[in-house]
Design an enzyme around this catalytic site. Structure first.
Site, PDB file in Angstrom:
ATOM      1  N   TRP A  97      -8.179   1.958   5.601  1.00 16.40           N
ATOM      2  CA  TRP A  97      -9.456   1.662   6.260  1.00 16.40           C
ATOM      3  C   TRP A  97     -10.571   2.627   5.911  1.00 16.40           C
ATOM      4  O   TRP A  97     -11.706   2.419   6.292  1.00 16.40           O
ATOM      5  CB  TRP A  97      -9.273   1.634   7.787  1.00 16.40           C
ATOM      6  CG  TRP A  97      -8.501   2.804   8.338  1.00 16.40           C
ATOM      7  CD1 TRP A  97      -7.167   2.806   8.678  1.00 16.40           C
ATOM      8  CD2 TRP A  97      -8.961   4.140   8.590  1.00 16.40           C
ATOM      9  NE1 TRP A  97      -6.783   4.055   9.138  1.00 16.40           N
ATOM     10  CE2 TRP A  97      -7.869   4.890   9.096  1.00 16.40           C
ATOM     11  CE3 TRP A  97     -10.192   4.784   8.442  1.00 16.40           C
ATOM     12  CZ2 TRP A  97      -7.971   6.246   9.446  1.00 16.40           C
ATOM     13  CZ3 TRP A  97     -10.291   6.125   8.788  1.00 16.40           C
ATOM     14  CH2 TRP A  97      -9.195   6.843   9.287  1.00 16.40           C
ATOM     15  N   GLU A 155      -1.649   5.708  -4.345  1.00 15.47           N
ATOM     16  CA  GLU A 155      -2.665   6.751  -4.083  1.00 15.47           C
ATOM     17  C   GLU A 155      -2.428   7.197  -2.656  1.00 15.47           C
ATOM     18  O   GLU A 155      -2.725   6.461  -1.720  1.00 15.47           O
ATOM     19  CB  GLU A 155      -4.076   6.165  -4.199  1.00 15.47           C
ATOM     20  CG  GLU A 155      -4.431   5.607  -5.550  1.00 15.47           C
ATOM     21  CD  GLU A 155      -4.617   6.684  -6.596  1.00 15.47           C
ATOM     22  OE1 GLU A 155      -4.581   7.885  -6.263  1.00 15.47           O
ATOM     23  OE2 GLU A 155      -4.774   6.312  -7.769  1.00 15.47           O
ATOM     24  N   LYS A 215      -3.937  -7.220   0.967  1.00 15.04           N
ATOM     25  CA  LYS A 215      -3.654  -7.017   2.392  1.00 15.04           C
ATOM     26  C   LYS A 215      -4.478  -5.821   2.828  1.00 15.04           C
ATOM     27  O   LYS A 215      -4.111  -4.669   2.572  1.00 15.04           O
ATOM     28  CB  LYS A 215      -2.158  -6.745   2.570  1.00 15.04           C
ATOM     29  CG  LYS A 215      -1.561  -7.154   3.892  1.00 15.04           C
ATOM     30  CD  LYS A 215      -2.157  -6.523   5.127  1.00 15.04           C
ATOM     31  CE  LYS A 215      -1.726  -5.103   5.361  1.00 15.04           C
ATOM     32  NZ  LYS A 215      -2.487  -4.444   6.450  1.00 15.04           N
ATOM     33  N   PRO A 216      -5.628  -6.077   3.469  1.00 14.15           N
ATOM     34  CA  PRO A 216      -6.466  -4.946   3.890  1.00 14.15           C
ATOM     35  C   PRO A 216      -5.890  -4.265   5.130  1.00 14.15           C
ATOM     36  O   PRO A 216      -5.007  -4.822   5.786  1.00 14.15           O
ATOM     37  CB  PRO A 216      -7.800  -5.617   4.225  1.00 14.15           C
ATOM     38  CG  PRO A 216      -7.444  -7.020   4.612  1.00 14.15           C
ATOM     39  CD  PRO A 216      -6.205  -7.381   3.836  1.00 14.15           C
ATOM     40  N   CYS A 247      -8.669  11.103   1.728  1.00 13.42           N
ATOM     41  CA  CYS A 247      -7.463  11.724   1.192  1.00 13.42           C
ATOM     42  C   CYS A 247      -7.810  12.979   0.403  1.00 13.42           C
ATOM     43  O   CYS A 247      -7.019  13.902   0.307  1.00 13.42           O
ATOM     44  CB  CYS A 247      -6.703  10.720   0.331  1.00 13.42           C
ATOM     45  SG  CYS A 247      -7.736   9.938  -0.897  1.00 13.42           S
ATOM     46  N   LYS A 255       2.565  15.411  -7.378  1.00 20.59           N
ATOM     47  CA  LYS A 255       3.540  15.605  -6.279  1.00 20.59           C
ATOM     48  C   LYS A 255       3.498  14.425  -5.298  1.00 20.59           C
ATOM     49  O   LYS A 255       3.430  13.267  -5.717  1.00 20.59           O
ATOM     50  CB  LYS A 255       3.284  16.961  -5.615  1.00 20.59           C
ATOM     51  CG  LYS A 255       3.410  18.115  -6.608  1.00 20.59           C
ATOM     52  CD  LYS A 255       3.526  19.458  -5.931  1.00 20.59           C
ATOM     53  CE  LYS A 255       2.193  20.042  -5.584  1.00 20.59           C
ATOM     54  NZ  LYS A 255       2.256  21.411  -5.056  1.00 20.59           N
TER      55      LYS A 255
HETATM   56  P1  ADP Z   1      -3.292   4.967   7.006  1.00 15.89           P
HETATM   57  O1  ADP Z   1      -2.636   6.181   7.584  1.00 15.89           O
HETATM   58  O2  ADP Z   1      -4.418   5.206   6.070  1.00 15.89           O
HETATM   59  O3  ADP Z   1      -3.543   3.868   8.008  1.00 15.89           O
HETATM   60  P2  ADP Z   1      -1.035   3.486   6.126  1.00 15.89           P
HETATM   61  O4  ADP Z   1      -0.140   3.894   5.049  1.00 15.89           O
HETATM   62  O5  ADP Z   1      -0.482   3.405   7.514  1.00 15.89           O
HETATM   63  O6  ADP Z   1      -2.219   4.488   6.002  1.00 15.89           O
HETATM   64  O7  ADP Z   1      -1.720   2.097   5.833  1.00 15.89           O
HETATM   65  C1  ADP Z   1      -2.320   1.746   4.611  1.00 15.89           C
HETATM   66  C2  ADP Z   1      -2.098   0.269   4.377  1.00 15.89           C
HETATM   67  O8  ADP Z   1      -0.698   0.028   4.268  1.00 15.89           O
HETATM   68  C3  ADP Z   1      -2.591  -0.639   5.517  1.00 15.89           C
HETATM   69  O9  ADP Z   1      -3.138  -1.811   4.950  1.00 15.89           O
HETATM   70  C4  ADP Z   1      -1.325  -0.924   6.275  1.00 15.89           C
HETATM   71  O10 ADP Z   1      -1.382  -2.125   7.007  1.00 15.89           O
HETATM   72  C5  ADP Z   1      -0.323  -1.031   5.126  1.00 15.89           C
HETATM   73  N1  ADP Z   1       1.089  -0.844   5.515  1.00 15.89           N
HETATM   74  C6  ADP Z   1       1.583  -0.040   6.487  1.00 15.89           C
HETATM   75  N2  ADP Z   1       2.936  -0.151   6.546  1.00 15.89           N
HETATM   76  C7  ADP Z   1       3.315  -1.028   5.596  1.00 15.89           C
HETATM   77  C8  ADP Z   1       4.577  -1.567   5.154  1.00 15.89           C
HETATM   78  N3  ADP Z   1       5.717  -1.212   5.704  1.00 15.89           N
HETATM   79  N4  ADP Z   1       4.567  -2.444   4.125  1.00 15.89           N
HETATM   80  C9  ADP Z   1       3.424  -2.802   3.528  1.00 15.89           C
HETATM   81  N5  ADP Z   1       2.204  -2.347   3.912  1.00 15.89           N
HETATM   82  C10 ADP Z   1       2.136  -1.477   4.920  1.00 15.89           C
END
Ligand code: ADP
Length: 488
Positions: free
Chosen positions: A148, A247, A172-173, A281, A452
């Protein structure tokens, strides 16, 4: 309720309804529908058909480039609305979201230009009887999963090269910022991208994201987000033997050497950590300052930090906006409390802001903490908020050990007038990007990614299109003589 974009159709998803919330005051921007696992199945089947359709599969680079040039033009034409929407979705100040929108436009344009000029190689002759060449083929259906914090920029950074390469993409946002992704879909549609090649499926990562990456027709996972989710996706990709681009998080050191131009460094360090309220990040979250200038530098740094204008993200003069939501604010605050418990001294900030209109949003004061060492949890874990930890150092060798003592390796900043030293340090730091006498600047032609646990693979740059392709070698026989091996 806002529809989702499934294989060229705007329609209600079969998942539960979700809401986009404005972090500045908690108001609802819009309700939107999310995808069900049946929607995921349908979108991926359509994507698979679309990328194999000869009209796309055999399209010329110039034809695919034309779509991306048009997307760039449309993003620029709609820049004001897109920036406003992005600000409503994630609370970043307008000045920043405007920058992200323009960066998305240049990514689309640059990728189109790369596509038009990307030549494959004809290898040197190894025989008079045959020649070989190498071509690149698309992978198929690509999963793009985004966070986000800078959605429009990170989404175009994935969509443009993946589509340029001839793939189809399922985007998938992040739950919080689905509106901007849906707007992007509208622009790709208007730009003439054939149906089915792009679907935007909002929904929960654990449900929709998981269903996408587990699908046998998905051939690459391009992900930006947290390290723990990235690791989980890498497991899935390993199981399925598909590629990833990850990333992930960071805990980037910013280093101020004794001879640094302190005015330049103070501003750069502040921008590096407090822009986007530290929700980046690449935020320069660990500050190492040479002890000979530490007191002077910290005094200036604290004074300037206290003068930052924290406020409503739609106010043009705002420098620091709200955090994305209450849960995240609580997590940032918990880190600050933990730093105190570990003996940290809060030089400024360290609390939520609730004065006047700030009370309605999730605002956190830009915070600087001192008195800890690099092993403290606030120096090792990613906070993703406006929290800077300052550490003095004496010896440059010891500094390097500390700067590299992190599971992360995304970026680093160096402030010095001595370019020889800067170069040596830059080479010795275990990070993917080093900024010298500047910070958090981006060029689309410069590859980006982490060392890393900050990631795998690189985005941007001329070769980003190739990261969404696989190489094929072709041998062509030139001899009209039958192969003598069979002639006994
Ligand atoms: P942040 O801490 O930036 O929210 P996340 O890694 O939780 O980072 O989320 C980044 C993206 O990954 C979001 O679009 C989230 O919905 C998606 N996401 C989180 N868990 C999963 C999963 N198990 N499989 C696929 N996508 C995921």
């Amino acid at each position: 309720m806002k529809a989702l974009f499934l294989a060229g159709q705007w329609r209600q998803g079969r998942g539960p309804a979700a809401r986009s919330i404005f972090p500045a005051d908690g108001s609802v921007n819009a309700e939107f529908s999310t995808a069900s696992t049946d929607d995921v199945e349908e979108a991926i089947q359509a994507a698979h058909q679309a990328w194999q359709d000869p009209s796309w599969r055999n399209s010329l680079p110039v034809e695919r480039a034309r779509v991306l040039y048009k997307v760039a033009e449309l993003i620029e034409k709609n820049a004001t609305e897109l920036a406003a929407l992005q600000t409503r979705d994630n609370g970043k100040p307008l000045a920043e979201t405007r920058g992200l929108v323009m960066s998305a436009a240049s990514t689309a344009r640059y990728t189109a230009a790369c596509l038009e000029t990307l030549d494959t190689e004809l290898t040197n002759a190894r025989s008079r009887e045959w020649l070989t060449m190498s071509v690149h083929e698309p992978l198929g259906v690509v999963a793009a999963i985004t966070p986000w914090n800078s959605p429009i920029a990170s989404e175009v950074q994935k969509l443009a090269p993946a589509l340029a390469a001839g793939n189809a993409v399922i985007l998938k946002p992040a739950e919080a910022t689905s509106l901007i992704a849906l707007e992007l879909a509208r622009l790709f549609e208007e730009a003439g991208l054939p149906r089915g090649l792009l679907s935007v499926l909002p929904g929960k990562g654990s449900v929709v994201g998981n269903a996408i990456v587990q699908h046998p027709l998905v051939k690459k996972i391009s992900f930006t987000g947290g390290t723990s989710t990235g690791r989980q996706l890498a497991h899935t990709a390993a199981e399925r033997l598909i590629g990833t681009s990850l990333e992930l998080g960071g805990k980037s050191p910013t280093i101020v050497l004794a001879d640094a131009d302190l005015d330049l460094a103070v501003n750069g360090v502040i921008y590096g950590i407090f822009s986007s309220s530290g929700q980046a990040c690449i935020a320069g979250a660990r500050l190492f300052v040479h002890s000979s200038v530490y007191d002077d530098f910290m005094q200036r740094l604290v004074a300037k930090t206290q003068a930052l204008r924290v406020g409503h993200p739609e106010d043009a003069s705002t420098q620091v906006g709200p955090l994305i939501d209450e849960k995240h604010l609580n997590s940032v605050d918990a880190y600050v409390r933990q730093a105190e418990a570990e003996g940290g001294q809060i030089l400024t900030g360290g609390h939520r802001l609730t004065e006047g209109e700030l009370a309605q949003g999730t605002y956190y004061a830009p915070t600087i903490i001192a008195g800890l060492n690099n092993h403290a949890s606030v120096c090792q874990e990613e906070i993703f908020g406006p929290v800077l930890v300052a550490l003095p150092f004496e010896d440059e060798h010891d500094l390097l050990l500390q700067a590299n003592d992190s599971v992360y390796g995304l970026a680093a900043g160096i402030w010095t007038e001595n370019y020889r030293k800067a170069w040596q340090l830059a080479r010795a730091l275990d990070v993917g990007t080093v900024w010298i006498n500047t910070y958090k600047k981006f060029s689309i032609s410069t590859p980006f990614g982490g060392f890393k646990e900050s990631g795998v693979g690189r985005e941007k740059g001329r070769l980003s299109i190739l990261s969404y392709m696989q190489q094929k070698s072709i041998y062509m026989g030139l001899s009209s003589q039958p192969d003598p091996w069979c002639e006994g």
